[in-house]
Write a protein that holds these residues in place. Sequence first.
Motif, mmCIF file in Angstrom:
data_model
loop_
_atom_site.group_PDB
_atom_site.id
_atom_site.type_symbol
_atom_site.label_atom_id
_atom_site.label_comp_id
_atom_site.label_asym_id
_atom_site.label_seq_id
_atom_site.Cartn_x
_atom_site.Cartn_y
_atom_site.Cartn_z
ATOM 1 N N ASN A 184 0.825 -1.328 0.069
ATOM 2 C CA ASN A 184 -0.150 -0.037 0.064
ATOM 3 C C ASN A 184 0.820 1.373 -0.084
ATOM 4 O O ASN A 184 1.078 2.013 0.882
ATOM 5 C CB ASN A 184 -0.837 -0.115 1.310
ATOM 6 N N GLN A 219 -7.166 -4.939 -5.841
ATOM 7 C CA GLN A 219 -5.908 -4.697 -5.191
ATOM 8 C C GLN A 219 -5.571 -3.580 -5.800
ATOM 9 O O GLN A 219 -4.695 -2.823 -4.797
ATOM 10 C CB GLN A 219 -5.390 -5.833 -6.543
ATOM 11 N N HIS A 223 -6.418 -1.230 -2.930
ATOM 12 C CA HIS A 223 -5.830 -1.453 -1.712
ATOM 13 C C HIS A 223 -4.418 -1.027 -1.687
ATOM 14 O O HIS A 223 -3.935 -0.626 -1.057
ATOM 15 C CB HIS A 223 -5.622 -2.815 -1.099
#
Lengths: 245, 245
Positions: free
Chosen positions: B105, B128, B131
């Motif tokens: 992240n 994905q 995040h």
Amino acid sequence: MAQNIYDDQNFFEAYIQLPRQIQGLNGAPEWPSFRSLIPDVRGAKVLDLGCGFGWLCRWARENGAAEVLGVDVSENMLTRAKSFPQDPAIIYQLANLETLEPLPNIYQVTLSSLTLHYLKNLPDLVAQVYHALCPGGSFIFSVEHPVYTSPRNPKFIKDSEGHDVWQLDAYLHEGSRTTNWLAEGVIKQHRTIATYISMLLNIGFTLSAIDEWGPSPEMLKENPRWAEHRERPMFLLIKATKSKQ
Amino acid sequence: MAQNIYDDQNFFEAYIQLPRQIQGLNGAPEWPSFRSLIPDVRGAKVLDLGCGFGWLCRWARENGAAEVLGVDVSENMLTRAKSFPQDPAIIYQLANLETLEPLPNIYQVTLSSLTLHYLKNLPDLVAQVYHALCPGGSFIFSVEHPVYTSPRNPKFIKDSEGHDVWQLDAYLHEGSRTTNWLAEGVIKQHRTIATYISMLLNIGFTLSAIDEWGPSPEMLKENPRWAEHRERPMFLLIKATKSKQ
């Protein structure tokens, strides 16, 4: 200004025979999808732009709206709307949506069904709606889908294998389209999906939902002819929200 | 998994002859529009999904990005990417975007150019990306426009008046389409505009911009043949943002 086709008597006589005018909201195949975008209206002040016979106005009241203002450019339409049993909490206003007087900043929900694609000057109305909505308020509208309004000659033709194909052209050429729907010379305004959405974002709205409506398998069983709406969508439904801050 | 057409040698040999591969970003007509959606990348960590020869990765570094990760499924493409002068701040990773290992992240910007319409399982990748982005980060991608990917037989035909019209069908029938582009049997995934946008909103993104790309009048003067892209758009560009909170 926008054409007021609804006060053309030939058009109006044909229009009132459409299922969605005779049966109301349940005669409109996209209504379940449209309804799913509308927040709880209990206690809310609701605005309906292009209210026609007032079906959405009455639906809002039946679902607990405190007050409803229905605006339409057509005297024919509003006369019919007022012929339904009177409800003092529904006000009908005759007005051109392109030159609307400023609205008070009191609404939680603004609705507009299949109206905005008739308007030449849409950005000013979208700005008006934004200012009329309270923080957290929402604007739910449907228009004819840009793929449906785009073509110079909107129709299905047979391709080389005998399948029906929609003859799409002129998608990025925005502007007036003249069609013969119920009457000769009905004028609509073609805009792209990006134009509708960008207009909302530019004025400060957040996009909350979008639906390119098509009939469900259950609907197709009852109305096999609607299969064409899965080949090229006919309606675009959008929900935009004003920030809570 | 997604087809990896770029490691088909016949396809690859034809692909590397395309203007956008020889000239890089300036050979891609939609690049000025795509670039206008990208925020300032100075000091940013940038992710590029489907990086191909690495044109966007190098552009990000030339514009001040701190680190760039370029991911692609094709060994051919990455071998070529690595043949450019090395930059230790650009990492190229061979991976299938549909089964990507979790990303850290740490990214401010995620880019993806003309890649996502090859992926069958897109929602997982979008989650994905969400995040992997820091608060306030943005995801800018282009795909082939749904009106372009939709038809069973995507081509222009002459209408009864001799005008070119795009034979649109199957718009709401999402799924695989097999076309013969540079090689036989290239498989793409058709999704509607509403599906792309709803996928972003459902995962928590805010829609920040949308562009149904078409050539400008200046571009048409230099490339009159591109006029067809104003009849039916070829590219859809979207910018989505992760909330700052």
